[in-house]
Write a protein that holds these residues in place. Structure first.
Motif, short mmCIF file in Angstrom:
data_model
loop_
_atom_site.label_atom_id
_atom_site.label_comp_id
_atom_site.label_asym_id
_atom_site.label_seq_id
_atom_site.Cartn_x
_atom_site.Cartn_y
_atom_site.Cartn_z
N GLU A 12 0.99 -1.30 0.13
CA GLU A 12 0.16 -0.23 -0.27
C GLU A 12 0.93 1.17 0.01
O GLU A 12 -0.01 2.15 -0.24
N GLN A 21 -4.83 4.52 -4.33
CA GLN A 21 -5.41 4.97 -2.79
C GLN A 21 -6.36 6.19 -3.44
O GLN A 21 -7.31 6.13 -2.93
N ALA A 382 -5.89 -1.28 -2.58
CA ALA A 382 -4.48 -2.20 -2.46
C ALA A 382 -4.23 -3.60 -2.03
O ALA A 382 -5.59 -4.17 -1.37
#
Length: 429
Positions: A12, A21, A382
């Protein structure tokens, strides 16, 4: 003859995933306050800077700065030494209104006639290698990085970890296309500069780097691999043995990382997002796109079909393709490849024809079937859009005015096995 196949994932905190994201967090906020929002949102991250750009048609007005900073903070970029942190990075928004020429091809007086938001082809894939019908390599790569992030955020072990990381897994397959063993694992994880050179010399610097690399390598085996193995069924645990080759931070040092080490862009990890190179990919990214964009919604729909096919026992492996023309609701057709593993006396073309009678692949019907007009996308950005567990969740979103919206949503609906019985009946399984 046995052969090798390799898949990779990224954490991530990888720059491209930060961008994904952010884009999907903005999608969620637009959808939370205007379910009919049409959004195409791209993000660029680099040293101390975030640039958000795209096209939007929505009645919602968002606090872009706050949303972006919250995402970066959640990921773990909270220290100035990273040269990219939630509180100090600059944020530039260049979001503008959606093209009327695109919108006219999508919206209709009759919602069921909603046209595809773009032309293109999308693929879904499933196989029996893992319990969630994903290829083993990409599933293990995701698991390694999810656990590495969990260890970092717990803050009890491997306290030198920083957010950026990558993992790569190579599987040896037999002639029957079944995994024989894990051949090698590559893990590169960003870390603090936690061993200082004892002198101002090249030799001392190299020795300090070697000491850090040794500690990280030992911790990866002792803590990370052990945690991942515990989550696996016995049939997959046996693939971990003392003969696996590990490459841990093979350059020797990985202190400079994240957006300071590499620029990140939305939509640059499409193979990580799907099947790790197995099956096929139509080329369109997912993150930053509302579900009227068939790049996203139809890729989810074809995964839903493929997974239910394999789970129903129709075949052991399935690749499903659908294609669209912009502004046209009906797909150009459905392609199915069962790789010779079908358990019915039908050709793949005949299977595809029957599937089109079971699954309505018009964009509006996909949105309704999979409940895609909900704020469910940040979580997808992610560790893969496929192979995840569908869950019921309550989410809260806030506008700059202070207005709050609470949503009860169902995530990863395309992973549900809710068509297994229908397929068994239709194909007499």
């Amino acid at each position: 003859m046995p052969y090798y196949f390799t898949s990779e994932s990224v954490s991530e905190g990888h720059p491209d995933k930060i961008a994904d994201q952010i884009s999907d967090a903005l999608i969620d906020h637009f959808m939370a306050f205007d379910k009919d929002s049409k959004v195409a949102c791209e993000t660029l991250v680099t040293t101390g800077q975030v640039i958000v750009a795209g096209e939007v048609k929505s009645s919602a007005y968002l606090d872009v700065q706050s949303i972006v900073r919250d995402v970066i903070r959640d990921i773990g970029y909270t220290k100035s030494e990273y040269k990219f942190d939630a509180d100090s990075c600059g944020i530039l928004s260049a979001i503008h209104e959606q093209s009327a020429d695109i919108n006219r091809g999508v919206e209709r007086n009759d919602p069921e006639s909603q046209g595809a938001g773009d032309q293109g082809m999308m693929f879904g894939y499933a196989c029996k290698e893992t319990d969630n019908y994903m290829p083993l390599g990409i599933e293990l790569a995701h698991s390694l990085l999810k656990e590495l992030a969990a260890i970092r955020k717990e803050g009890k072990k491997m306290t030198y970890l920083r957010p950026d990381a990558k993992a790569q897994v190579t599987i040896l397959y037999g002639d029957d296309h079944q995994p024989l063993k894990i051949d090698s694992i590559v893990i590169s994880t960003q870390h603090d500069d936690f061993v200082a050179p004892r002198a101002n010399s090249d030799a001392s610097v190299r020795k300090a780097e070697q000491e850090m690399q040794k500690v990280i390598r030992e911790d990866i085996k002792k803590h990370l691999i052990a945690r991942v193995k515990r989550q696996l069924p016995d049939r997959l645990k046996r693939l971990f043995n003392e003969h696996i080759t590990y490459h841990v931070n093979p350059t020797g040092k990985f202190v400079i990382g994240g957006p300071h080490g590499d620029c990140g862009l939305t939509g640059r990890k499409i193979i990580v997002d799907t099947y790790g190179g197995r099956g096929a990919h139509g080329g369109g990214a997912f993150s930053g796109k509302d579900p009227s964009k068939v790049d996203r919604s139809a890729a989810y729909a074809t995964r839903h079909i493929a997974k239910n096919m394999v789970a129903a026992g129709l075949c052991d492996e399935a690749l499903v393709q659908v294609a669209y023309a912009i502004g046209i609701a009906e797909p150009m057709g459905l392609y199915v490849n069962t790789y010779g593993t079908a358990h019915v006396n039908l050709t793949d073309g005949e299977i595809a024809e029957k599937l089109l009678k079971i699954f309505d692949m018009r964009p509006y019907q996909i949105e309704q079937r999979l409940k895609l007009r909900n704020p469910i996308y940040r979580e997808t950005a992610a560790y893969g859009h496929m192979g995840r567990e569908s869950e019921q969740k309550t989410l809260t979103f806030v506008l700059p005015s202070g207005q709050k919206e609470k949503y009860k949503v169902e995530t990863f609906t395309w992973e549900k096995l809710d068509y297994v019985e229908k397929l068994k009946k239709a194909f007499k399984l």
